[in-house]
Design a protein around this motif. Structure first.
Motif, PDB file in Angstrom:
ATOM      1  N   THR A  42       0.834  -1.202   0.000  1.00  0.00           N
ATOM      2  CA  THR A  42       0.000   0.000   0.000  1.00  0.00           C
ATOM      3  C   THR A  42       0.865   1.248   0.000  1.00  0.00           C
ATOM      4  O   THR A  42       1.867   1.325   0.721  1.00  0.00           O
ATOM      5  CB  THR A  42      -0.929   0.018   1.228  1.00  0.00           C
ATOM      6  OG1 THR A  42      -1.763  -1.143   1.211  1.00  0.00           O
ATOM      7  CG2 THR A  42      -1.806   1.258   1.244  1.00  0.00           C
ATOM      8  N   CYS A  43       0.474   2.228  -0.812  1.00  0.00           N
ATOM      9  CA  CYS A  43       1.228   3.481  -0.865  1.00  0.00           C
ATOM     10  C   CYS A  43       0.317   4.626  -1.312  1.00  0.00           C
ATOM     11  O   CYS A  43      -0.737   4.403  -1.917  1.00  0.00           O
ATOM     12  CB  CYS A  43       2.414   3.371  -1.827  1.00  0.00           C
ATOM     13  SG  CYS A  43       1.935   3.158  -3.563  1.00  0.00           S
ATOM     14  N   LEU A 236      -9.830   6.728  -4.986  1.00  0.00           N
ATOM     15  CA  LEU A 236      -9.821   8.032  -5.648  1.00  0.00           C
ATOM     16  C   LEU A 236      -9.996   9.184  -4.675  1.00  0.00           C
ATOM     17  O   LEU A 236      -9.747  10.331  -5.032  1.00  0.00           O
ATOM     18  CB  LEU A 236     -10.944   8.069  -6.698  1.00  0.00           C
ATOM     19  CG  LEU A 236     -10.882   6.974  -7.764  1.00  0.00           C
ATOM     20  CD1 LEU A 236     -12.103   7.044  -8.674  1.00  0.00           C
ATOM     21  CD2 LEU A 236      -9.599   7.072  -8.575  1.00  0.00           C
ATOM     22  N   GLU A 237     -10.401   8.886  -3.441  1.00  0.00           N
ATOM     23  CA  GLU A 237     -10.553   9.927  -2.427  1.00  0.00           C
ATOM     24  C   GLU A 237      -9.268  10.143  -1.641  1.00  0.00           C
ATOM     25  O   GLU A 237      -8.854  11.276  -1.402  1.00  0.00           O
ATOM     26  CB  GLU A 237     -11.699   9.580  -1.480  1.00  0.00           C
ATOM     27  CG  GLU A 237     -13.079   9.648  -2.133  1.00  0.00           C
ATOM     28  CD  GLU A 237     -14.204   9.440  -1.129  1.00  0.00           C
ATOM     29  OE1 GLU A 237     -13.907   9.123   0.049  1.00  0.00           O
ATOM     30  OE2 GLU A 237     -15.370   9.616  -1.520  1.00  0.00           O
ATOM     31  N   THR A 238      -8.621   9.056  -1.240  1.00  0.00           N
ATOM     32  CA  THR A 238      -7.394   9.175  -0.440  1.00  0.00           C
ATOM     33  C   THR A 238      -6.138   9.252  -1.297  1.00  0.00           C
ATOM     34  O   THR A 238      -5.064   9.555  -0.792  1.00  0.00           O
ATOM     35  CB  THR A 238      -7.251   7.971   0.506  1.00  0.00           C
ATOM     36  OG1 THR A 238      -7.129   6.763  -0.284  1.00  0.00           O
ATOM     37  CG2 THR A 238      -8.471   7.842   1.410  1.00  0.00           C
ATOM     38  N   HIS A 239      -6.278   8.960  -2.607  1.00  0.00           N
ATOM     39  CA  HIS A 239      -5.139   8.906  -3.527  1.00  0.00           C
ATOM     40  C   HIS A 239      -4.092   7.898  -3.030  1.00  0.00           C
ATOM     41  O   HIS A 239      -2.893   8.171  -2.992  1.00  0.00           O
ATOM     42  CB  HIS A 239      -4.510  10.288  -3.717  1.00  0.00           C
ATOM     43  CG  HIS A 239      -5.492  11.314  -4.212  1.00  0.00           C
ATOM     44  ND1 HIS A 239      -6.013  11.295  -5.484  1.00  0.00           N
ATOM     45  CD2 HIS A 239      -6.069  12.376  -3.580  1.00  0.00           C
ATOM     46  CE1 HIS A 239      -6.856  12.305  -5.626  1.00  0.00           C
ATOM     47  NE2 HIS A 239      -6.912  12.972  -4.493  1.00  0.00           N
ATOM     48  N   ARG A 240      -4.613   6.754  -2.647  1.00  0.00           N
ATOM     49  CA  ARG A 240      -3.763   5.659  -2.199  1.00  0.00           C
ATOM     50  C   ARG A 240      -4.108   4.407  -2.992  1.00  0.00           C
ATOM     51  O   ARG A 240      -5.227   4.238  -3.469  1.00  0.00           O
ATOM     52  CB  ARG A 240      -3.930   5.406  -0.685  1.00  0.00           C
ATOM     53  CG  ARG A 240      -3.388   6.539   0.169  1.00  0.00           C
ATOM     54  CD  ARG A 240      -3.697   6.319   1.645  1.00  0.00           C
ATOM     55  NE  ARG A 240      -3.130   5.082   2.157  1.00  0.00           N
ATOM     56  CZ  ARG A 240      -1.850   4.930   2.503  1.00  0.00           C
ATOM     57  NH1 ARG A 240      -1.006   5.941   2.376  1.00  0.00           N
ATOM     58  NH2 ARG A 240      -1.422   3.773   2.974  1.00  0.00           N
ATOM     59  N   ARG A 241      -3.126   3.509  -3.087  1.00  0.00           N
ATOM     60  CA  ARG A 241      -3.290   2.292  -3.871  1.00  0.00           C
ATOM     61  C   ARG A 241      -2.817   1.089  -3.065  1.00  0.00           C
ATOM     62  O   ARG A 241      -1.790   1.146  -2.382  1.00  0.00           O
ATOM     63  CB  ARG A 241      -2.470   2.396  -5.162  1.00  0.00           C
ATOM     64  CG  ARG A 241      -2.533   1.155  -6.054  1.00  0.00           C
ATOM     65  CD  ARG A 241      -1.704   1.346  -7.313  1.00  0.00           C
ATOM     66  NE  ARG A 241      -0.277   1.389  -7.024  1.00  0.00           N
ATOM     67  CZ  ARG A 241       0.655   1.730  -7.911  1.00  0.00           C
ATOM     68  NH1 ARG A 241       0.296   2.089  -9.131  1.00  0.00           N
ATOM     69  NH2 ARG A 241       1.938   1.730  -7.577  1.00  0.00           N
ATOM     70  N   THR A 242      -3.568   0.018  -3.182  1.00  0.00           N
ATOM     71  CA  THR A 242      -3.166  -1.257  -2.589  1.00  0.00           C
ATOM     72  C   THR A 242      -3.093  -2.308  -3.686  1.00  0.00           C
ATOM     73  O   THR A 242      -4.001  -2.406  -4.518  1.00  0.00           O
ATOM     74  CB  THR A 242      -4.158  -1.703  -1.500  1.00  0.00           C
ATOM     75  OG1 THR A 242      -4.051  -0.832  -0.372  1.00  0.00           O
ATOM     76  CG2 THR A 242      -3.878  -3.139  -1.050  1.00  0.00           C
ATOM     77  N   VAL A 243      -2.028  -3.080  -3.676  1.00  0.00           N
ATOM     78  CA  VAL A 243      -1.886  -4.206  -4.595  1.00  0.00           C
ATOM     79  C   VAL A 243      -1.768  -5.475  -3.750  1.00  0.00           C
ATOM     80  O   VAL A 243      -0.882  -5.589  -2.898  1.00  0.00           O
ATOM     81  CB  VAL A 243      -0.650  -4.061  -5.501  1.00  0.00           C
ATOM     82  CG1 VAL A 243      -0.520  -5.276  -6.414  1.00  0.00           C
ATOM     83  CG2 VAL A 243      -0.736  -2.777  -6.323  1.00  0.00           C
ATOM     84  N   MET A 244      -2.690  -6.404  -3.979  1.00  0.00           N
ATOM     85  CA  MET A 244      -2.661  -7.694  -3.298  1.00  0.00           C
ATOM     86  C   MET A 244      -2.274  -8.751  -4.317  1.00  0.00           C
ATOM     87  O   MET A 244      -3.012  -8.982  -5.289  1.00  0.00           O
ATOM     88  CB  MET A 244      -4.016  -8.019  -2.667  1.00  0.00           C
ATOM     89  CG  MET A 244      -3.994  -9.282  -1.817  1.00  0.00           C
ATOM     90  SD  MET A 244      -5.436  -9.471  -0.714  1.00  0.00           S
ATOM     91  CE  MET A 244      -6.708  -9.826  -1.911  1.00  0.00           C
TER      92      MET A 244
END
Length: 282
Positions: A42-43, A236-244
């Protein structure tokens, strides 16, 4: 990726067809059991040269995940997920029971190893959705739950080519009883026509604005079962992405019922001895 959106035709017939398509997705064979080593990254993200990239080093967790299906149609699921790394979070665990029965809600428990306590995940009251995230990622507790076909109404909006695959575009809107308990007002799903797989989803918040995008990629055939080896969610609200991402996975191997209980969360010796057995399956 090339997107070719067809003309939109909405009718009672297409509404029924949309429900059948979603039912085919839910009925797709995913194995009776699953044992997996999963990487959760997550970033925060920024746009650079038309590409979404992490703006700092991602927070990474390595987890072991074990699932077993139950019931006459094997549509009830029990899943336990245990953090292996980083060392400071080792033993933090999540247990989930999903049910096919209409009206029976998913049960979820979180174990915090530092406190030695199990917390049941529930909403504030019956008129509110659950809050909180899965291990600090952009996946919410609601995102982890099984979908019930009768919790939504469906429309077939058309067809697109997405990721070089012919897809149906399905709109799902929660019925009143579900909408009260959901963080989402609707979802758009791109369903692979030939494989009954969702390849992309857009989820809208309760105010009707785009909230999250899900991408399901690296589709791999394991024991003749198609598995998305990578799931990416962009908030799209926090501008964060998680890759599982699955680093390892085994399907249809024996899993003991006793392991999919609260005991696995709280009994470290029991958890570790059994994990060694399942890790050997890789």
């Amino acid at each position: 990726m090339i997107f070719i959106l067809s003309v939109l035709f909405i009718s009672d017939g297409l509404t029924g067809e949309a429900r059948q398509i979603v039912q085919s997705v839910l009925d797709r064979d995913d194995g009776t059991t699953e044992i997996g080593r999963v990487r959760l990254s997550t970033c925060g993200v920024v746009k650079k040269d038309k590409t979404i990239v992490c703006k700092s080093n991602p927070r990474v967790k390595i987890m072991d995940m074990v699932r077993k299906d139950y019931g006459p149609r094997e549509k009830d699921h029990k899943t336990v997920t245990i953090i292996i790394e980083p060392a400071g979070e080792k033993g933090i665990s999540f247990l989930q029971y999903d049910y096919e029965q209409k009206g029976k809600e998913t049960d979820q428990w979180l174990y915090l190893s530092a406190l030695g306590k199990v917390k049941r995940i529930v909403s504030g009251n019956e008129q509110e959705p659950k809050t909180g995230s899965f291990f600090g990622s952009e996946l919410s507790y609601e995102d982890m739950e099984k979908r019930h076909i009768d919790d939504y109404t469906y429309r077939l909006l058309g067809e697109e080519t997405y990721a070089n695959r012919a897809c149906y575009v399905i709109e799902s809107v929660p019925v009143k009883e579900r909408a009260i308990k959901s963080n989402y007002s609707k979802a758009l799903d791109w369903v692979d026509k030939d494989r009954n797989l969702i390849l992309k989803s857009i989820l809208y918040n309760r105010q009707g604005k785009k909230f999250k995008r899900f991408y399901f990629g690296k589709i791999t055939k394991i024991n003749n079962i198609l598995v998305p080896m990578q799931i990416m969610v962009l908030n799209l609200e926090t501008h964060r992405r998680t890759v599982m991402s699955y680093e390892k996975i085994a399907l249809n191997l024996p899993v003991d019922d006793d392991f999919l209980t609260v005991r696995t969360l709280i009994d470290g010796a029991f958890r570790e001895s059994n994990l060694k057995k399942y890790q050997a399956a890789y």
